[in-house]
Design a protein around this motif. Structure first.
Motif, PDB file in Angstrom:
ATOM      1  N   ARG A  74    -115.092  44.235  -0.205  1.00  0.00           N
ATOM      2  CA  ARG A  74    -114.040  43.416  -1.286  1.00  0.00           C
ATOM      3  C   ARG A  74    -112.817  43.892  -1.008  1.00  0.00           C
ATOM      4  O   ARG A  74    -111.960  43.137  -0.990  1.00  0.00           O
ATOM      5  N   ASP A  75    -112.592  45.107  -0.764  1.00  0.00           N
ATOM      6  CA  ASP A  75    -111.212  45.902  -0.847  1.00  0.00           C
ATOM      7  C   ASP A  75    -110.521  45.160   0.393  1.00  0.00           C
ATOM      8  O   ASP A  75    -109.221  45.136   0.583  1.00  0.00           O
ATOM      9  N   VAL A  76    -111.226  45.362   1.526  1.00  0.00           N
ATOM     10  CA  VAL A  76    -110.748  44.551   2.863  1.00  0.00           C
ATOM     11  C   VAL A  76    -110.565  43.323   2.904  1.00  0.00           C
ATOM     12  O   VAL A  76    -109.471  42.767   3.147  1.00  0.00           O
ATOM     13  N   ASP A  77    -111.241  42.644   2.350  1.00  0.00           N
ATOM     14  CA  ASP A  77    -111.031  41.287   2.246  1.00  0.00           C
ATOM     15  C   ASP A  77    -109.814  40.776   1.269  1.00  0.00           C
ATOM     16  O   ASP A  77    -109.086  39.834   1.608  1.00  0.00           O
ATOM     17  N   SER A  78    -109.499  41.511   0.376  1.00  0.00           N
ATOM     18  CA  SER A  78    -108.586  41.633  -0.757  1.00  0.00           C
ATOM     19  C   SER A  78    -107.204  41.751   0.220  1.00  0.00           C
ATOM     20  O   SER A  78    -106.232  40.988  -0.155  1.00  0.00           O
ATOM     21  N   LEU A 114    -102.743  47.747   6.842  1.00  0.00           N
ATOM     22  CA  LEU A 114    -103.156  49.035   6.653  1.00  0.00           C
ATOM     23  C   LEU A 114    -102.507  49.810   5.641  1.00  0.00           C
ATOM     24  O   LEU A 114    -103.173  50.494   4.969  1.00  0.00           O
ATOM     25  N   GLU A 115    -101.198  49.509   5.421  1.00  0.00           N
ATOM     26  CA  GLU A 115    -100.461  50.222   4.276  1.00  0.00           C
ATOM     27  C   GLU A 115    -101.292  49.818   2.930  1.00  0.00           C
ATOM     28  O   GLU A 115    -101.468  50.874   2.051  1.00  0.00           O
ATOM     29  N   MET A 116    -101.815  48.586   2.783  1.00  0.00           N
ATOM     30  CA  MET A 116    -102.413  48.299   1.512  1.00  0.00           C
ATOM     31  C   MET A 116    -103.746  48.914   1.226  1.00  0.00           C
ATOM     32  O   MET A 116    -104.055  49.435   0.186  1.00  0.00           O
ATOM     33  N   LEU A 117    -104.458  49.208   2.304  1.00  0.00           N
ATOM     34  CA  LEU A 117    -105.685  49.878   2.369  1.00  0.00           C
ATOM     35  C   LEU A 117    -105.360  51.319   1.819  1.00  0.00           C
ATOM     36  O   LEU A 117    -106.111  52.033   1.130  1.00  0.00           O
ATOM     37  N   LYS A 118    -104.099  51.985   2.543  1.00  0.00           N
ATOM     38  CA  LYS A 118    -103.760  53.377   2.218  1.00  0.00           C
ATOM     39  C   LYS A 118    -103.448  53.459   0.558  1.00  0.00           C
ATOM     40  O   LYS A 118    -103.790  54.512   0.076  1.00  0.00           O
ATOM     41  N   GLU A 119    -102.812  52.274   0.109  1.00  0.00           N
ATOM     42  CA  GLU A 119    -102.369  52.243  -1.313  1.00  0.00           C
ATOM     43  C   GLU A 119    -103.676  52.389  -2.311  1.00  0.00           C
ATOM     44  O   GLU A 119    -103.506  52.977  -3.372  1.00  0.00           O
ATOM     45  N   LYS A 120    -104.808  51.899  -1.689  1.00  0.00           N
ATOM     46  CA  LYS A 120    -105.875  51.926  -2.540  1.00  0.00           C
ATOM     47  C   LYS A 120    -106.758  53.205  -2.570  1.00  0.00           C
ATOM     48  O   LYS A 120    -107.755  53.373  -3.042  1.00  0.00           O
ATOM     49  N   ILE A 128    -106.577  41.460   3.305  1.00  0.00           N
ATOM     50  CA  ILE A 128    -106.329  40.505   4.450  1.00  0.00           C
ATOM     51  C   ILE A 128    -105.949  39.341   3.578  1.00  0.00           C
ATOM     52  O   ILE A 128    -104.989  38.776   4.557  1.00  0.00           O
ATOM     53  N   LEU A 129    -106.137  38.864   2.634  1.00  0.00           N
ATOM     54  CA  LEU A 129    -105.787  37.687   2.055  1.00  0.00           C
ATOM     55  C   LEU A 129    -104.272  37.788   1.663  1.00  0.00           C
ATOM     56  O   LEU A 129    -103.458  37.017   1.780  1.00  0.00           O
ATOM     57  N   GLN A 130    -103.654  39.095   1.338  1.00  0.00           N
ATOM     58  CA  GLN A 130    -102.577  39.244   0.629  1.00  0.00           C
ATOM     59  C   GLN A 130    -101.556  39.903   1.933  1.00  0.00           C
ATOM     60  O   GLN A 130    -100.356  39.642   1.692  1.00  0.00           O
ATOM     61  N   ALA A 131    -102.179  40.562   2.968  1.00  0.00           N
ATOM     62  CA  ALA A 131    -101.330  41.127   3.974  1.00  0.00           C
ATOM     63  C   ALA A 131    -100.716  39.926   5.075  1.00  0.00           C
ATOM     64  O   ALA A 131    -101.380  38.869   5.111  1.00  0.00           O
ATOM     65  N   SER A 132     -99.398  39.995   5.354  1.00  0.00           N
ATOM     66  CA  SER A 132     -98.650  39.158   6.281  1.00  0.00           C
ATOM     67  C   SER A 132     -98.843  39.444   7.579  1.00  0.00           C
ATOM     68  O   SER A 132     -98.742  38.846   8.496  1.00  0.00           O
ATOM     69  N   THR A 133     -98.911  40.935   7.804  1.00  0.00           N
ATOM     70  CA  THR A 133     -99.261  41.454   9.180  1.00  0.00           C
ATOM     71  C   THR A 133    -100.188  42.485   9.132  1.00  0.00           C
ATOM     72  O   THR A 133    -100.702  43.190   8.041  1.00  0.00           O
TER      73      THR A 133
END
Length: 472
Positions: free
Chosen positions: A183-187, A199-205, A189-194
């Protein structure tokens, strides 16, 4: 499988049965079987057992899943193992429906059985630890017999097989990390532009990330890293980059379907009107005697009942005369004769329809038998040899109809045609009989008119004679 509430206790059970019978997952329904019930009627059979013993609420059924290694087993072997497990563990005390799904990489068997015993009405009781003590050993035994891999279970140490632990956790309804990671990875992917933003968004989670030959993540609370490519092909590094470029939130917005609201369940309580107490009765009696409480007047419609009937009769007579343009007794007699001829013609047509129906009676009866055998024929086509006798009879009846130059659809349409023609003719006959009755009444009244006039004159003369006599 739990209860779904007072409105529809077996909702989850029916949905589960429909899911494991899905023809797209079971080779067109071939990999579906049952014990003490036919698969197509499994839910109704289980429901009837619950109603019979008065146990329609709380736990509805139990759902077991047997999963096999990828490319390690064929469909028929998986089906045999699932069937044998159901017979050896559950036996013939419960209604059971089982199937094998072959639409995924790992073939797996589904087993659903009723929570209520068909013989004594007692509910099946699952005790903690039964899975490791009885269920998994039986599964291992069947897999060994067919030369398949098994799961090692050690009751004295904590070093249990990881696959068994994960499955046992899922079965008990506990949290599974894999679902949260997906669920987190899919989320992201949808929000990231690069890819770097991803990777940064995953680290923020709160994720820790390892990037070597394969990408692995560790979520807060997890004890071991999980490789994303193990989750599925769409989670490899290359496919994640492609998804970041091609996918967006707009692609996942579901269309809203406006459905009509409907009442699923309604509960209401009836309140009876309170009875008067003794002092209330005395109070109202005093009001009535003093004239302050008036008695409700009765309807006087009964006085005009005869006049209302007469009005309806005159309306029918006027409608008939106006419809056929009748202005004299001669025209009325001619119209009456025409109506009588029409009645006889309709009766002849009805008789003709009845004779045609009688001539085709054997064909209609044959089609009725074919309809009754249709469900059994479907089961036989899907591989159930139990219905071989019904299949042979079904084939024989189809051949008999074909030899006479008909199909089942043609005979059904013919039967409906005769039925509609009979109803249409009966309605016409009813209308003609009504008009004929009105015409006969008008002719009768016209013939009696001179007699009434003579009687009226005699009555008038008698009144005049009484008036001329001298009063004493």
């Amino acid at each position: 499988m739990g209860d779904c509430g007072n409105g529809y206790h077996g909702k989850h059970l029916k949905a589960a049965i429909d899911y494991i019978k899905n023809e797209e997952k079971t080779d067109g329904g071939r990999l579906v079987g049952g014990i003490n019930c036919q698969p197509d009627f499994a839910y109704d059979k289980m429901k009837n057992t619950k109603v019979k013993f008065g146990k329609i609420d709380k736990r509805q059924a139990y759902h077991f899943i047997i999963s096999f290694e990828e490319d390690n087993i064929d469909d028929d072997t998986a089906f045999k193992i699932t069937e044998r497990f159901a017979k050896e563990y559950i036996g013939d005390d419960y209604e059971v429906i089982f199937s094998v799904h072959n639409n995924t990489k790992h073939k797996h068997g589904h087993i659903i059985f009723n929570s209520v015993n068909i013989k004594n009405g007692k509910k099946y009781r699952y005790e903690k630890g039964d899975w490791a003590k009885y269920i998994q050993p039986l599964t291992n035994s069947l897999c060994k017999e067919y030369g398949l891999s098994t799961i090692d279970i050690n009751y004295d140490t904590k070093e249990k097989d990881e696959r068994y632990k994960e499955w046992n956790t899922y079965r008990d309804g506990k949290f599974v990390w894999k679902d949260m990671v997906i669920r987190d990875v899919d989320s992201c992917i949808l929000q990231a532009s690069t890819y770097d933003t991803f990777l940064e968004m995953l680290k923020e989670k709160g994720y820790k990330i390892k990037q070597g030959k394969y990408m692995a993540v560790l979520m807060p609370g997890m004890k071991k890293y999980i490789r994303l490519d193990k989750i599925g092909d769409e989670y490899t590094r290359e496919n994640i980059i492609k998804r970041i470029i091609n996918e967006s939130i707009a692609d996942y917005k579901s269309d809203k379907v406006n459905s009509e609201p409907k009442i699923i369940y309604c509960r209401f309580k009836r309140y009876r009107r309170a009875k008067l107490t003794g002092i209330q009765k005395k109070y109202f009696a005093k009001l009535y005697r003093t004239g302050k409480l008036k008695k409700r007047a009765y309807s006087q419609a009964w006085k005009y009942r005869g006049e209302i009937r007469k009005m309806h009769k005159l309306h029918e007579q006027f409608s008939l005369l106006s419809k056929y343009g009748i202005t004299s007794i001669t025209e009325l007699t001619e119209a009456r004769n025409v109506l009588d001829d029409r009645r006889k013609s309709i009766n002849r047509k009805i008789s003709a329809v009845r004779r045609a129906e009688k001539a085709a009676k054997n064909l209609f009866e044959t089609v009725d038998v074919i309809k009754e055998l249709a469900e059994s024929e479907n089961c036989y086509v899907r591989g159930d040899e139990f219905f071989k006798e019904e299949h042979e009879k079904y084939t024989q009846l189809i051949s008999e109809i074909s030899s006479q130059g008909y199909t089942v659809e043609e005979i059904i349409n013919l039967k409906e045609y005769y039925k509609s023609q009979y109803v249409k003719l009966r309605n016409k006959l009813k209308d003609v009989r009504k008009e004929l009755r009105i015409a006969d009444n008008l002719i009768k009244e016209e013939n009696e008119k001179p007699i009434r006039q003579v009687e009226d004159k005699k009555e008038e003369r008698g009144i005049d004679n009484r008036d001329r006599q001298p009063k004493k």
